[in-house]
Design an enzyme around this catalytic site. Structure first.
Site, mmCIF file in Angstrom:
data_model
loop_
_atom_site.group_PDB
_atom_site.id
_atom_site.type_symbol
_atom_site.label_atom_id
_atom_site.label_comp_id
_atom_site.label_asym_id
_atom_site.label_seq_id
_atom_site.Cartn_x
_atom_site.Cartn_y
_atom_site.Cartn_z
ATOM 1 N N CYS A 17 5.761 -0.152 7.265
ATOM 2 C CA CYS A 17 5.430 0.988 6.406
ATOM 3 C C CYS A 17 6.654 1.355 5.573
ATOM 4 O O CYS A 17 7.768 1.379 6.104
ATOM 5 C CB CYS A 17 5.020 2.170 7.290
ATOM 6 S SG CYS A 17 4.661 3.673 6.369
ATOM 7 N N LEU A 18 6.447 1.635 4.296
ATOM 8 C CA LEU A 18 7.572 1.998 3.429
ATOM 9 C C LEU A 18 8.243 3.291 3.888
ATOM 10 O O LEU A 18 9.404 3.533 3.569
ATOM 11 C CB LEU A 18 7.095 2.137 1.975
ATOM 12 C CG LEU A 18 6.598 0.839 1.316
ATOM 13 C CD1 LEU A 18 6.045 1.125 -0.068
ATOM 14 C CD2 LEU A 18 7.705 -0.202 1.248
ATOM 15 N N HIS A 25 -4.402 1.573 7.532
ATOM 16 C CA HIS A 25 -3.043 2.121 7.501
ATOM 17 C C HIS A 25 -2.940 3.261 6.483
ATOM 18 O O HIS A 25 -2.419 4.335 6.794
ATOM 19 C CB HIS A 25 -2.071 0.980 7.151
ATOM 20 C CG HIS A 25 -0.634 1.383 7.080
ATOM 21 N ND1 HIS A 25 0.314 0.898 7.949
ATOM 22 C CD2 HIS A 25 0.027 2.226 6.245
ATOM 23 C CE1 HIS A 25 1.493 1.437 7.641
ATOM 24 N NE2 HIS A 25 1.345 2.241 6.614
ATOM 25 N N GLU A 26 -3.455 3.028 5.278
ATOM 26 C CA GLU A 26 -3.330 4.052 4.229
ATOM 27 C C GLU A 26 -4.225 5.252 4.527
ATOM 28 O O GLU A 26 -3.827 6.392 4.291
ATOM 29 C CB GLU A 26 -3.637 3.460 2.845
ATOM 30 C CG GLU A 26 -2.727 2.320 2.407
ATOM 31 C CD GLU A 26 -1.243 2.569 2.628
ATOM 32 O OE1 GLU A 26 -0.799 3.733 2.549
ATOM 33 O OE2 GLU A 26 -0.515 1.592 2.916
ATOM 34 N N GLN A 64 3.108 9.946 0.941
ATOM 35 C CA GLN A 64 4.394 9.240 1.015
ATOM 36 C C GLN A 64 5.276 9.504 -0.197
ATOM 37 O O GLN A 64 6.467 9.186 -0.180
ATOM 38 C CB GLN A 64 4.175 7.731 1.148
ATOM 39 C CG GLN A 64 3.566 7.309 2.484
ATOM 40 C CD GLN A 64 3.381 5.811 2.537
ATOM 41 O OE1 GLN A 64 2.377 5.293 2.079
ATOM 42 N NE2 GLN A 64 4.355 5.115 3.077
ATOM 43 N N GLY A 89 0.832 -1.191 0.000
ATOM 44 C CA GLY A 89 0.000 0.000 0.000
ATOM 45 C C GLY A 89 0.866 1.239 0.000
ATOM 46 O O GLY A 89 2.031 1.197 0.398
ATOM 47 N N HIS A 108 -2.567 7.593 6.910
ATOM 48 C CA HIS A 108 -1.568 8.471 6.295
ATOM 49 C C HIS A 108 -2.193 9.793 5.845
ATOM 50 O O HIS A 108 -1.566 10.848 5.918
ATOM 51 C CB HIS A 108 -0.940 7.794 5.062
ATOM 52 C CG HIS A 108 0.232 6.915 5.370
ATOM 53 N ND1 HIS A 108 1.372 7.377 5.988
ATOM 54 C CD2 HIS A 108 0.454 5.594 5.118
ATOM 55 C CE1 HIS A 108 2.242 6.385 6.105
ATOM 56 N NE2 HIS A 108 1.709 5.289 5.593
HETATM 57 ZN ZN ZN Z 1 2.574 3.443 5.530
#
Ligand code: ZN
Length: 155
Positions: free
Chosen positions: A89-90, A131-132, A51, A46, A135
């Site tokens: 998380c990236l 999660h997304e 991000q 995701g 953000h």
């Molecule tokens: Zn993330």
């Protein structure tokens, strides 16, 4: 299409609230394409626009290979149950841990054609949606109200 740079934790941008998309322009479509490419390249499941440095309410999710959800202005309209699972998380490389999330959520969003959609996700998909969407409101999985404990690899 392009691979975009992923913003890392510590950058104040990740704590900002993203703005809704009011019109699906070619720019938004390119953003979606680039986000999917970037997610694939980074082996993520995701990615939110913030991000990659764009403060717009746009996310992409792929928890099952080949099934990509592109969500514009997603909002979670229903929650059910509770799960405690490992999340990463990236934007927070090298760190993962257990979080508390609902075990199922219903999300409403606009797709790339402008159509309103509703999706019910369970387990990993529910976690990815939460999660997304977090953000978009400047929240990260390591925040106190979500994060339970650090994950450590067992031998
Ligand atoms: Zn993330």
């Amino acid at each position: 299409m392009a691979i975009l740079n992923i913003v890392k934790e510590g950058d104040p941008l990740l704590r900002k609230t993203s703005r809704p998309v009011t019109e699906i322009t070619p720019r938004i479509l390119t953003l979606l394409d680039d986000m999917v490419d970037t997610m694939h390249r980074a082996n993520g499941c995701g990615l939110a626009a913030v991000q990659v440095g764009v403060l717009r309410r746009v996310v992409v999710i792929e928890v099952e290979e080949g099934v990509v959800y592109e969500m514009i202005n997603p909002r979670i309209v229903a929650y059910a149950g509770r799960q405690e699972e490992v999340e990463g998380c990236l934007s927070v490389p090298g760190r993962s841990g257990y979080t508390t999330r609902p075990s199922a959520v219903t999300v409403r969003y606009t797709d790339r054609t402008g159509e309103e959609r509703e999706l019910r996700g369970k387990d990993l998909l529910a976690r990815a949606i939460c999660h997304e969407c977090d953000h978009l409101d400047g929240k990260l999985f390591i925040d106190k109200d979500i994060f339970v404990r650090e994950y450590e690899d067992e031998e």
